[in-house]
Design a protein around this motif. Structure first.
Motif, PDB file in Angstrom:
ATOM      1  N   GLU A   1       5.400   1.652 -15.616  1.00  0.00           N
ATOM      2  CA  GLU A   1       3.955   1.407 -15.812  1.00  0.00           C
ATOM      3  C   GLU A   1       3.181   0.414 -14.656  1.00  0.00           C
ATOM      4  O   GLU A   1       2.126   0.294 -14.498  1.00  0.00           O
ATOM      5  CB  GLU A   1       3.807   0.630 -17.114  1.00  0.00           C
ATOM      6  N   TRP A   2       4.113  -0.371 -13.911  1.00  0.00           N
ATOM      7  CA  TRP A   2       3.717  -1.154 -12.925  1.00  0.00           C
ATOM      8  C   TRP A   2       3.554  -0.529 -11.360  1.00  0.00           C
ATOM      9  O   TRP A   2       4.638   0.193 -11.052  1.00  0.00           O
ATOM     10  CB  TRP A   2       4.577  -2.437 -12.921  1.00  0.00           C
TER      11      TRP A   2
ATOM     12  N   ARG B   1      13.453  -3.430  -1.891  1.00  0.00           N
ATOM     13  CA  ARG B   1      12.366  -4.194  -1.770  1.00  0.00           C
ATOM     14  C   ARG B   1      12.133  -4.622  -3.256  1.00  0.00           C
ATOM     15  O   ARG B   1      11.933  -3.836  -3.853  1.00  0.00           O
ATOM     16  CB  ARG B   1      11.195  -3.978  -1.129  1.00  0.00           C
ATOM     17  N   ILE B   2      11.853  -5.877  -3.415  1.00  0.00           N
ATOM     18  CA  ILE B   2      11.564  -6.530  -4.802  1.00  0.00           C
ATOM     19  C   ILE B   2      10.481  -5.688  -5.540  1.00  0.00           C
ATOM     20  O   ILE B   2      10.467  -5.483  -6.727  1.00  0.00           O
ATOM     21  CB  ILE B   2      11.300  -8.016  -4.885  1.00  0.00           C
ATOM     22  N   ASP B   3       9.271  -5.491  -4.614  1.00  0.00           N
ATOM     23  CA  ASP B   3       8.051  -4.785  -5.385  1.00  0.00           C
ATOM     24  C   ASP B   3       8.580  -3.390  -5.620  1.00  0.00           C
ATOM     25  O   ASP B   3       7.986  -2.940  -6.753  1.00  0.00           O
ATOM     26  CB  ASP B   3       7.020  -4.873  -4.478  1.00  0.00           C
ATOM     27  N   LYS B   4       9.261  -2.698  -4.940  1.00  0.00           N
ATOM     28  CA  LYS B   4       9.788  -1.394  -5.230  1.00  0.00           C
ATOM     29  C   LYS B   4      10.687  -1.383  -6.507  1.00  0.00           C
ATOM     30  O   LYS B   4      10.606  -0.621  -7.366  1.00  0.00           O
ATOM     31  CB  LYS B   4      10.348  -0.582  -4.017  1.00  0.00           C
TER      32      LYS B   4
ATOM     33  N   GLN C   1       0.273  -3.788  -7.736  1.00  0.00           N
ATOM     34  CA  GLN C   1      -0.019  -4.794  -8.541  1.00  0.00           C
ATOM     35  C   GLN C   1       1.187  -5.732  -8.392  1.00  0.00           C
ATOM     36  O   GLN C   1       0.826  -7.013  -8.751  1.00  0.00           O
ATOM     37  CB  GLN C   1       0.182  -4.064 -10.010  1.00  0.00           C
ATOM     38  N   VAL C   2       2.424  -5.137  -8.276  1.00  0.00           N
ATOM     39  CA  VAL C   2       3.784  -6.369  -8.475  1.00  0.00           C
ATOM     40  C   VAL C   2       3.454  -7.208  -7.162  1.00  0.00           C
ATOM     41  O   VAL C   2       3.698  -8.284  -7.340  1.00  0.00           O
ATOM     42  CB  VAL C   2       4.974  -5.354  -8.294  1.00  0.00           C
ATOM     43  N   GLN C   3       3.032  -6.556  -5.976  1.00  0.00           N
ATOM     44  CA  GLN C   3       2.629  -7.363  -4.640  1.00  0.00           C
ATOM     45  C   GLN C   3       2.099  -8.544  -4.996  1.00  0.00           C
ATOM     46  O   GLN C   3       2.060  -9.499  -4.638  1.00  0.00           O
ATOM     47  CB  GLN C   3       2.222  -6.363  -3.703  1.00  0.00           C
ATOM     48  N   GLN C   4       0.649  -8.329  -5.676  1.00  0.00           N
ATOM     49  CA  GLN C   4      -0.255  -9.307  -6.146  1.00  0.00           C
ATOM     50  C   GLN C   4       0.485 -10.400  -7.112  1.00  0.00           C
ATOM     51  O   GLN C   4       0.026 -11.430  -6.762  1.00  0.00           O
ATOM     52  CB  GLN C   4      -1.350  -8.689  -6.705  1.00  0.00           C
ATOM     53  N   TRP C   5       1.254 -10.033  -7.877  1.00  0.00           N
ATOM     54  CA  TRP C   5       1.796 -10.797  -8.898  1.00  0.00           C
ATOM     55  C   TRP C   5       3.005 -11.603  -7.890  1.00  0.00           C
ATOM     56  O   TRP C   5       2.869 -12.922  -8.108  1.00  0.00           O
ATOM     57  CB  TRP C   5       2.653 -10.165  -9.736  1.00  0.00           C
ATOM     58  N   ILE C   6       3.473 -11.084  -7.239  1.00  0.00           N
ATOM     59  CA  ILE C   6       4.390 -11.887  -6.216  1.00  0.00           C
ATOM     60  C   ILE C   6       3.693 -12.901  -5.190  1.00  0.00           C
ATOM     61  O   ILE C   6       4.143 -14.218  -5.176  1.00  0.00           O
ATOM     62  CB  ILE C   6       5.315 -11.014  -5.362  1.00  0.00           C
ATOM     63  N   LYS C   7       2.633 -12.612  -4.907  1.00  0.00           N
ATOM     64  CA  LYS C   7       1.624 -13.443  -4.057  1.00  0.00           C
ATOM     65  C   LYS C   7       1.301 -14.597  -4.805  1.00  0.00           C
ATOM     66  O   LYS C   7       1.190 -15.891  -4.304  1.00  0.00           O
ATOM     67  CB  LYS C   7       0.758 -12.709  -3.298  1.00  0.00           C
TER      68      LYS C   7
END
Length: 305
Positions: free
Chosen positions: A27-28, A16-19, A32-38
């Motif tokens: 550091e991420w 998965r892209i977030d993982k 946090q990454v999921q919110q950036w994707i949204k």
């Protein structure tokens, strides 16, 4: 804005892209990454994607790191009742009457204001108005809260809540004399359609909710109980005890008007246990019932004689 470029290789195929991104940059956090994707801050081969996108070798990922939003709330020196603190986690005993985090129109005097003055760093996962806050208790409920001081700790503590491995026990005084010594309330909780500020047991737009309770002491018209949360829905104990006919004493929202003289519900989060996010050791803390709560119990005992 800070932009970063990454390439997917065979080791991240199908991840998965977030993982994948949290692996490429430790550091991420995934949250946090999921919110950036949204928010469309993550592009794969120039296109916006969803959080469940599976990485393909050769993908080019562009991450635009948004600038940190200024926190409207300000640090305020407070005499916080800290039960435990290290580089990752803090456990604090919140007094009744204190709001956990700022909200529009109420940005001072909250636990977060005090934590901001006490700690240099707090997890940013829950946004600028709720730094470090992993879970919350109501304004008029006293007791223990765990606070994350970095995103790693935050993610692991939240996962424990999801996995139902956090121990949370509350003491409460309820109206009525509960006849049985133990019980489990398994009833879904959702927003009350008639009152959007309240929760209720309902089959529509609800989430599963489970509360275990045991009787500690019975009085003439009240019962002291210990409630253990299996899930953590908004107002869960208050809603569940009302649902079975034993609403909390002093509860202005879910209890009867004729009740004990209290500033809010008689509810105390007395025990909190969890696995430390770095050491993986189970730690547990217990905070005694506040003085006002204890005086109320003594008053009920005297009336029983």
């Amino acid at each position: 804005m800070d932009k970063r470029l990454y390439s997917i290789d065979e080791t991240l195929k199908g991840v998965r892209i977030d993982k994948a991104l949290s692996t490429l940059n430790e550091e991420w956090s995934r949250t946090q990454v999921q919110q950036w994707i949204k928010d469309d801050h993550v592009l794969v081969n120039g296109l916006a994607i969803k959080t469940n996108y599976k990485s393909i070798p050769g993908d080019t990922i562009e991450v635009t790191i948004p600038e940190l939003e200024e926190l409207d709330a300000v640090a305020e020196e407070m005499d916080l009742d800290i039960y435990y603190e290290d580089a990752d986690v803090l456990v604090v005993n919140k007094p009744s009457g204190m709001v956990v985090h700022p909200a529009p129109g109420h940005i001072s005097g909250t636990l977060v204001n005090g934590l901001m003055a006490h700690c240099k760093d707090l997890s940013g996962i829950n946004g600028v108005m709720r730094p470090g806050i992993v879970h919350r208790i109501d304004k008029d409920t006293s007791g223990l809260l765990m606070v994350a001081k970095n995103d790693m700790a935050h993610e692991k503590l939240v996962q424990q809540l999801v996995d139902k491995t956090v121990t949370r026990k509350y003491q409460a005084i309820v109206h009525g004399v509960i006849p049985h010594d133990f019980g489990t309330i398994d009833a879904p909780i959702g927003r009350d359609k008639k009152d959007r500020q309240s929760m209720t047991v309902t089959d529509s737009n609800s989430k599963s909710a489970v509360t275990h309770f045991r009787v500690i002491e019975r009085f003439n018209a009240f019962t002291l109980v210990e409630c253990q949360l299996e899930t953590g829905r908004t107002h869960q104990i208050r809603v569940h005890m009302k649902y079975i006919g034993f609403p909390l004493a002093g509860d202005p929202k879910y209890g009867p008007k004729k009740t004990l003289k209290l500033d809010g519900q008689a509810l105390h989060a007395g025990l909190l246990g969890f696995i430390h996010p770095r050491t993986n050791e189970y730690i547990e803390f217990e905070a005694p019932i506040p003085e006002e709560f204890e005086q109320l119990i003594e008053q009920l005992r005297r009336s029983k004689d």
